[in-house]
Enzyme design. Structure first.
Site, PDB file in Angstrom:
ATOM      1  N   GLU A 156       0.786  -1.231   0.000  1.00  0.00           N
ATOM      2  CA  GLU A 156       0.000   0.000   0.000  1.00  0.00           C
ATOM      3  C   GLU A 156       0.823   1.290   0.000  1.00  0.00           C
ATOM      4  O   GLU A 156       0.769   2.069   0.955  1.00  0.00           O
ATOM      5  CB  GLU A 156      -0.947   0.030   1.204  1.00  0.00           C
ATOM      6  CG  GLU A 156      -1.946  -1.096   1.212  1.00  0.00           C
ATOM      7  CD  GLU A 156      -3.046  -0.907   2.249  1.00  0.00           C
ATOM      8  OE1 GLU A 156      -2.995   0.056   3.037  1.00  0.00           O
ATOM      9  OE2 GLU A 156      -3.971  -1.735   2.270  1.00  0.00           O
ATOM     10  N   GLU A 349      -5.269  -8.570   0.925  1.00  0.00           N
ATOM     11  CA  GLU A 349      -5.864  -8.256   2.238  1.00  0.00           C
ATOM     12  C   GLU A 349      -7.353  -8.026   2.063  1.00  0.00           C
ATOM     13  O   GLU A 349      -7.777  -7.343   1.125  1.00  0.00           O
ATOM     14  CB  GLU A 349      -5.286  -6.967   2.842  1.00  0.00           C
ATOM     15  CG  GLU A 349      -3.932  -7.110   3.442  1.00  0.00           C
ATOM     16  CD  GLU A 349      -3.421  -5.804   4.070  1.00  0.00           C
ATOM     17  OE1 GLU A 349      -4.222  -4.992   4.545  1.00  0.00           O
ATOM     18  OE2 GLU A 349      -2.187  -5.636   4.049  1.00  0.00           O
TER      19      GLU A 349
HETATM   20  C1  BGC Z   1      -2.772  -2.332   6.025  1.00  0.00           C
HETATM   21  C2  BGC Z   1      -2.670  -3.106   7.314  1.00  0.00           C
HETATM   22  C3  BGC Z   1      -3.735  -2.625   8.283  1.00  0.00           C
HETATM   23  C4  BGC Z   1      -5.089  -2.878   7.663  1.00  0.00           C
HETATM   24  C5  BGC Z   1      -6.267  -2.471   8.531  1.00  0.00           C
HETATM   25  C6  BGC Z   1      -4.171  -2.108   5.552  1.00  0.00           C
HETATM   26  O1  BGC Z   1      -4.289  -0.803   5.077  1.00  0.00           O
HETATM   27  O2  BGC Z   1      -1.983  -2.931   5.046  1.00  0.00           O
HETATM   28  O3  BGC Z   1      -1.391  -2.939   7.832  1.00  0.00           O
HETATM   29  O4  BGC Z   1      -3.629  -3.219   9.534  1.00  0.00           O
HETATM   30  O5  BGC Z   1      -5.193  -2.147   6.469  1.00  0.00           O
HETATM   31  O6  BGC Z   1      -6.270  -1.104   8.763  1.00  0.00           O
END
Ligand code: BGC
Length: 434
Positions: A156, A349
């Site tokens: 990101e 993610e």
């Molecule tokens: C990030 C993580 C973060 C997650 C939840 C993502 O933007 O890569 O490090 O914990 O979001 O906020």
């Protein structure tokens, strides 16, 4: 949650979970400091005043965590390598042990080479940091490349630029607004140089993890549409266009430092997969002369857009709207925008913050998003994997330990791990997919 059976994903689809070094490892005394250590030490920066000095103590408990991964039955584990740890004596030994443990458990290691914990003496506003990154990546691939087949360069860069350099709510805490753009360019350059370093070492399967979400104009009013377009450029296209098309969106390249055309050739090195982190869409309208809020972050009044609430949706404990179909829209939109230039996609993610061990809300969130992902597959998007954020409750950056994203609960007094209901739900989903 839908009760009908989960549709089957294509053979070879990779199921996994994600974490990041700074958020779980602890053992801060065994590595050099990062920009996050300096930031956290400043009073008021982290909401609950906590630090990641111990976090989940994964550094010492990694065997227990790999056993949790094995119990879950994931194909792959996305973790990040801490650059400050690799810079410290014995630092690479830790990742060597972790990768061995994962391989022995039959879990494919998927390291991300940068997840925001920049060594404290480096700065993304400096071009040289990109070259330093490539050197560090070479050292990591030399050591782990015999057992690691899949690599992700950056996590990101959009959030790291926006939150860390433009708004100052993340490390290194700069509030440069649009003067933060060189930090984006240097991260993209670092990515391209890292791809070259990885290829030179024989690595075959390389990607990046970018955060993306659909941008919804607040209304049909031309001022709202224009503002939404601007936001989409900033959060989505600024990072995807140079990687996939070899150019910046109109008007952006002029704002970047250095010989941008030459750099774009490096940035656009072909990728084997494109990682997407998806949490929620954004509803965006014209500026209203007042602050607005974006995922819990205050946005100043002077920006050329304002982020509006997405109404009539359930909210996670973090206040983020739950919009599973945004994932289908995002992926089909990306396929339409980038066509053949879009490599196979992996959701690197997706997850949500909720309290409690019987976390039915998280199960409902994940179930709906996995179904939405399947709809993208049915619509012809080449999706090869899905990683839940996150294996463990962890240090949620400026929120400290107040937000719990884990499939596994962590008691931060004792570091005891307790699988939640969502852990069992994901395990059963993966069994049914086999
Ligand atoms: C990030 C993580 C973060 C997650 C939840 C993502 O933007 O890569 O490090 O914990 O979001 O906020």
């Amino acid at each position: 949650m839908a009760t009908d059976a989960m549709p089957r994903f294509p053979d070879g689809f990779l199921w996994g979970v994600s974490t990041s070094a700074h958020q779980i490892e602890g053992a801060a005394d065994l590595r050099e400091p990062s920009v996050w250590d300096a930031f956290t030490a400043e009073p008021g920066r982290v909401k609950d005043g906590s630090t990641a000095a111990v976090a989940c103590d994964h550094y010492h408990r990694y065997r227990e965590d790999v056993a949790l991964l094995a119990g879950l039955g994931v194909d792959a584990y996305r973790f990040s390598v801490s650059w400050p740890r690799v810079n410290s004596p014995g630092g690479l030994d830790f990742y060597d042990r972790l990768v061995d443990e994962l391989c022995a458990a039959g879990v494919r290691p998927v390291p991300t080479l940068f997840h925001w914990d920049l060594p404290a003496d480096l700065d993304w506003l400096e071009r040289d940091t990109a070259y330093r990154f490539a050197e560090y990546v070479s050292a990591v691939v030399r050591r782990l490349g015999d057992r690691v087949g899949t690599w992700l360069t950056l996590n990101e860069p959009a959030e790291h630029t926006l939150l860390g350099h433009a708004l100052g709510t993340h490390a290194p805490g700069r509030e440069l607004l649009f003067d933060a753009l060189p930090a984006a360019h240097h991260q993209l350059l670092a990515h391209g140089l890292a791809v070259r370093a990885l290829r030179a070492a024989g690595a075959g399967d390389i990607g990046i993890a970018n955060s993306h979400g659909p941008t919804w104009p607040a209304s049909d009013d031309p001022a709202d549409r224009e503002a939404a377009e601007f936001y989409d450029v900033l959060l989505n296209r600024l990072f995807a266009d140079p990687l996939l098309l070899g150019r910046y969106p109109d008007g952006v390249g002029e704002l970047m430092p250095g010989d941008v055309d030459a750099d774009l050739k490096v940035i656009a090195e072909p990728l084997d997969r494109y990682g997407v982190n998806y949490y929620a869409p954004a509803r965006v309208g014209a500026p209203r002369g007042a602050e607005s809020e974006w995922g819990g972050v205050r946005l100043p009044a002077g920006l050329p857009f304002s982020v509006r609430p997405i109404e009539d949706r359930p909210l996670t404990d973090f206040g983020w709207p739950v919009v599973p179909e945004g994932l289908t829209e995002l992926l089909t939109g990306f396929r339409d925008r980038y066509g053949d230039r879009l490599p196979p996609v992996v959701i690197t993610e997706n997850g949500c913050s909720y309290e409690g061990l019987d976390d039915q809300d998280r199960i409902a969130y994940l179930d709906a998003h996995v179904r939405a992902l399947h709809r993208a597959v049915e619509a012809g998007v080449d999706v090869r994997g899905y990683f839940v954020w996150s294996l463990l409750d962890n240090f949620e950056w400026a929120e400290g330990y107040a937000r719990r994203f884990g499939l596994v609960h962590v008691d931060f007094a004792t570091r005891t791990r307790t699988p939640k209901a969502s852990y069992r739900w994901y395990r059963d989903l993966l069994r049914a997919q086999r």
